[in-house]
Design an enzyme around this catalytic site. Sequence first.
Site, PDB file in Angstrom:
ATOM      1  N   CYS A  92      13.168  24.308   3.141  1.00 13.59           N
ATOM      2  CA  CYS A  92      12.191  25.063   2.350  1.00 13.59           C
ATOM      3  C   CYS A  92      11.361  24.074   1.524  1.00 13.59           C
ATOM      4  O   CYS A  92      11.546  22.873   1.614  1.00 13.59           O
ATOM      5  CB  CYS A  92      12.905  26.035   1.413  1.00 13.59           C
ATOM      6  SG  CYS A  92      14.168  27.024   2.224  1.00 13.59           S
ATOM      7  N   TYR A 113      15.120  30.657   5.455  1.00 14.33           N
ATOM      8  CA  TYR A 113      14.041  31.428   6.081  1.00 14.33           C
ATOM      9  C   TYR A 113      14.226  31.542   7.592  1.00 14.33           C
ATOM     10  O   TYR A 113      14.539  30.554   8.273  1.00 14.33           O
ATOM     11  CB  TYR A 113      12.690  30.749   5.837  1.00 14.33           C
ATOM     12  CG  TYR A 113      12.211  30.813   4.407  1.00 14.33           C
ATOM     13  CD1 TYR A 113      11.990  32.021   3.775  1.00 14.33           C
ATOM     14  CD2 TYR A 113      11.955  29.642   3.708  1.00 14.33           C
ATOM     15  CE1 TYR A 113      11.536  32.076   2.467  1.00 14.33           C
ATOM     16  CE2 TYR A 113      11.498  29.678   2.402  1.00 14.33           C
ATOM     17  CZ  TYR A 113      11.292  30.903   1.782  1.00 14.33           C
ATOM     18  OH  TYR A 113      10.840  30.943   0.492  1.00 14.33           O
ATOM     19  N   ASP A 134      11.419  23.459  -1.677  1.00 11.36           N
ATOM     20  CA  ASP A 134      12.108  22.793  -2.784  1.00 11.36           C
ATOM     21  C   ASP A 134      13.599  22.582  -2.540  1.00 11.36           C
ATOM     22  O   ASP A 134      14.293  22.050  -3.398  1.00 11.36           O
ATOM     23  CB  ASP A 134      11.967  23.639  -4.060  1.00 11.36           C
ATOM     24  CG  ASP A 134      10.546  24.106  -4.237  1.00 11.36           C
ATOM     25  OD1 ASP A 134       9.675  23.243  -4.374  1.00 11.36           O
ATOM     26  OD2 ASP A 134      10.301  25.334  -4.182  1.00 11.36           O
ATOM     27  N   ARG A 182       1.435 -10.552   7.269  1.00 10.82           N
ATOM     28  CA  ARG A 182       1.261  -9.388   6.373  1.00 10.82           C
ATOM     29  C   ARG A 182       2.324  -8.316   6.652  1.00 10.82           C
ATOM     30  O   ARG A 182       2.007  -7.221   7.119  1.00 10.82           O
ATOM     31  CB  ARG A 182      -0.126  -8.765   6.580  1.00 10.82           C
ATOM     32  CG  ARG A 182      -1.322  -9.685   6.403  1.00 10.82           C
ATOM     33  CD  ARG A 182      -2.617  -8.864   6.428  1.00 10.82           C
ATOM     34  NE  ARG A 182      -2.712  -8.015   7.601  1.00 10.82           N
ATOM     35  CZ  ARG A 182      -3.326  -8.320   8.741  1.00 10.82           C
ATOM     36  NH1 ARG A 182      -3.955  -9.470   8.858  1.00 10.82           N
ATOM     37  NH2 ARG A 182      -3.343  -7.483   9.759  1.00 10.82           N
ATOM     38  N   HIS A 200      -5.809  -6.996  13.218  1.00 14.03           N
ATOM     39  CA  HIS A 200      -4.568  -6.209  13.145  1.00 14.03           C
ATOM     40  C   HIS A 200      -4.130  -5.837  14.564  1.00 14.03           C
ATOM     41  O   HIS A 200      -4.961  -5.450  15.388  1.00 14.03           O
ATOM     42  CB  HIS A 200      -4.842  -4.948  12.316  1.00 14.03           C
ATOM     43  CG  HIS A 200      -3.622  -4.192  11.914  1.00 14.03           C
ATOM     44  ND1 HIS A 200      -2.525  -4.786  11.328  1.00 14.03           N
ATOM     45  CD2 HIS A 200      -3.320  -2.866  11.994  1.00 14.03           C
ATOM     46  CE1 HIS A 200      -1.611  -3.862  11.070  1.00 14.03           C
ATOM     47  NE2 HIS A 200      -2.066  -2.694  11.468  1.00 14.03           N
ATOM     48  N   ARG A 225     -10.203   0.020  15.525  1.00 12.88           N
ATOM     49  CA  ARG A 225     -10.181   0.778  14.259  1.00 12.88           C
ATOM     50  C   ARG A 225     -11.154   0.050  13.340  1.00 12.88           C
ATOM     51  O   ARG A 225     -12.344   0.055  13.615  1.00 12.88           O
ATOM     52  CB  ARG A 225      -8.748   0.852  13.725  1.00 12.88           C
ATOM     53  CG  ARG A 225      -8.539   1.906  12.660  1.00 12.88           C
ATOM     54  CD  ARG A 225      -7.078   2.007  12.217  1.00 12.88           C
ATOM     55  NE  ARG A 225      -6.565   0.782  11.600  1.00 12.88           N
ATOM     56  CZ  ARG A 225      -5.351   0.663  11.064  1.00 12.88           C
ATOM     57  NH1 ARG A 225      -4.504   1.677  11.088  1.00 12.88           N
ATOM     58  NH2 ARG A 225      -4.965  -0.475  10.527  1.00 12.88           N
ATOM     59  N   LYS A 256       0.846  -1.213   0.000  1.00 18.40           N
ATOM     60  CA  LYS A 256       0.000   0.000   0.000  1.00 18.40           C
ATOM     61  C   LYS A 256       0.875   1.254   0.000  1.00 18.40           C
ATOM     62  O   LYS A 256       2.068   1.180   0.331  1.00 18.40           O
ATOM     63  CB  LYS A 256      -0.909  -0.018   1.231  1.00 18.40           C
ATOM     64  CG  LYS A 256      -0.153  -0.055   2.543  1.00 18.40           C
ATOM     65  CD  LYS A 256      -1.087  -0.301   3.719  1.00 18.40           C
ATOM     66  CE  LYS A 256      -0.288  -0.331   5.010  1.00 18.40           C
ATOM     67  NZ  LYS A 256      -0.990   0.253   6.128  1.00 18.40           N
TER      68      LYS A 256
HETATM   69  C1  LIG Z   1      -4.112  -4.437   7.804  1.00 17.54           C
HETATM   70  C2  LIG Z   1      -2.629  -4.249   7.793  1.00 17.54           C
HETATM   71  N1  LIG Z   1      -1.828  -5.321   7.772  1.00 17.54           N
HETATM   72  C3  LIG Z   1      -0.485  -5.207   7.768  1.00 17.54           C
HETATM   73  C4  LIG Z   1       0.126  -3.981   7.788  1.00 17.54           C
HETATM   74  C5  LIG Z   1       1.624  -3.907   7.770  1.00 17.54           C
HETATM   75  O1  LIG Z   1       2.120  -3.321   8.951  1.00 17.54           O
HETATM   76  P1  LIG Z   1       3.699  -3.183   9.147  1.00 17.54           P
HETATM   77  O2  LIG Z   1       4.165  -2.195   8.151  1.00 17.54           O
HETATM   78  O3  LIG Z   1       3.844  -2.718  10.545  1.00 17.54           O
HETATM   79  O4  LIG Z   1       4.274  -4.537   8.916  1.00 17.54           O
HETATM   80  C6  LIG Z   1      -0.673  -2.827   7.835  1.00 17.54           C
HETATM   81  C7  LIG Z   1      -0.053  -1.500   7.901  1.00 17.54           C
HETATM   82  O5  LIG Z   1      -0.388  -0.657   8.647  1.00 17.54           O
HETATM   83  C8  LIG Z   1      -2.079  -2.964   7.841  1.00 17.54           C
HETATM   84  O6  LIG Z   1      -2.885  -1.892   7.866  1.00 17.54           O
END
Ligand SMILES: Cc1ncc(COP(=O)(O)O)c(C=O)c1O
Length: 383
Positions: free
Chosen positions: A321, A274, A323, A231, A175, A143, A45
């Site tokens: 800054c 700045y 850029d 994951r 999670h 969440r 992601k």
């Molecule tokens: C549903 C889910 N699984 C796995 C992960 C991976 O987490 P991490 O980067 O801590 O391994 C995330 C990331 O936030 C997540 O939202």
Amino acid sequence: MGAGTADWVTMRVPAEARVDLGAIGHNIGVLRERARGAEVMAMVKAEAYGHGLVEAARAALAGGASWLGVAKLAEALRLRDAGLTVRTLVCVGVPGEPYEEAVARDVDLTVGAVWLLDEVVQAAERAGREARIHLKADTGMSRGGARGDDWEALVDAALKAEATGHVRVAGVMSHFACADEPGHPSIAAQIGAFTEMVAHAEKAGARFEVRHLSNSAAALTLPEARFDLVRPGIATYGLTPVPALGGFGLRPAMTLVADAALVKRVPAGSGVSYGHTYHTERETTLAVVPVGYGDGIPRHGSNVLEVLAAGRRRTIAGRVCMDQFVIDVGDDRLAAGDEIILFGPGDRGEPTAQEWAEALGTISYEIVTRIGARVPRAYPGAL
Ligand SMILES: Cc1ncc(COP(=O)(O)O)c(C=O)c1O
């Protein structure tokens, strides 16, 4: 930029994030070794935490990942557009997404509420094929996902939809909130809750292909939480999810570099950038580095973050800054066009993303993920 092939010279850009795809493959190998027996879903992601969605996904698959995970449906569709047909799970469900396309393109969907299940069922009807879903249990993160009576209602509704041929309840997931804090009491509580919620669903008739709970920290430190699949996100990119426990043999994949744009001598007492929050103590050489907060360099890094220039670490002089920012190299030799390493694996003495994170009171995730689209990604050594 630095010395390289003729191609590198002709493709010179003032700044780039170099991504070592071999490191991503290596990191998946480390995770597979640790997660012995469990499959690996590489989380790609947010542009693969800034490393480039499709390229990083391909590298993770080459390294042995057998699933991909994304947050948004659009990310999954981009993977499909790139020809990646591997099982891909969208982890965040929001109303009104084009779920029909998700079903048609064989994308797995996370479902943590009955309203979302209803949307997916309708999409499956329209698509004329079964949607594959993973039920999301809220085991303590508060969440996404369902808990208590909502969990029972979700399981019940999902199994009914499965019986009518609209969905296949392929997975169950949750999670962790605090897996990066070994020994945190919520860890055991979440594993216990997950085990009970899965048992409830199985007793009601669910036949899950994959049960999954572990992010990077859990995949590396909690054998009891691996279930069928892990994951990992941050560890895929070589950054430690638990800095207190070291690097786990992971290799940071991203090196952020920029060429010195302008180098000049200035007298003692010159106010820099700045707000003049930095003044030169004596006559010195300043170099302008052509990246700023518009590229994802944190403005909080003003007078704080270090970079490697002319063989030594230098602290950013004055404010970052939009850029550009400035460094003070004293009397050392640096010319316009010389390469400056902002962060990387640390092999050449440059700071790591983890060091930047610690200096700013944040996590390495934010450092690499926020490097913006204006910074081209390069994949040296890629075919
Ligand atoms: C549903 C889910 N699984 C796995 C992960 C991976 O987490 P991490 O980067 O801590 O391994 C995330 C990331 O936030 C997540 O939202």
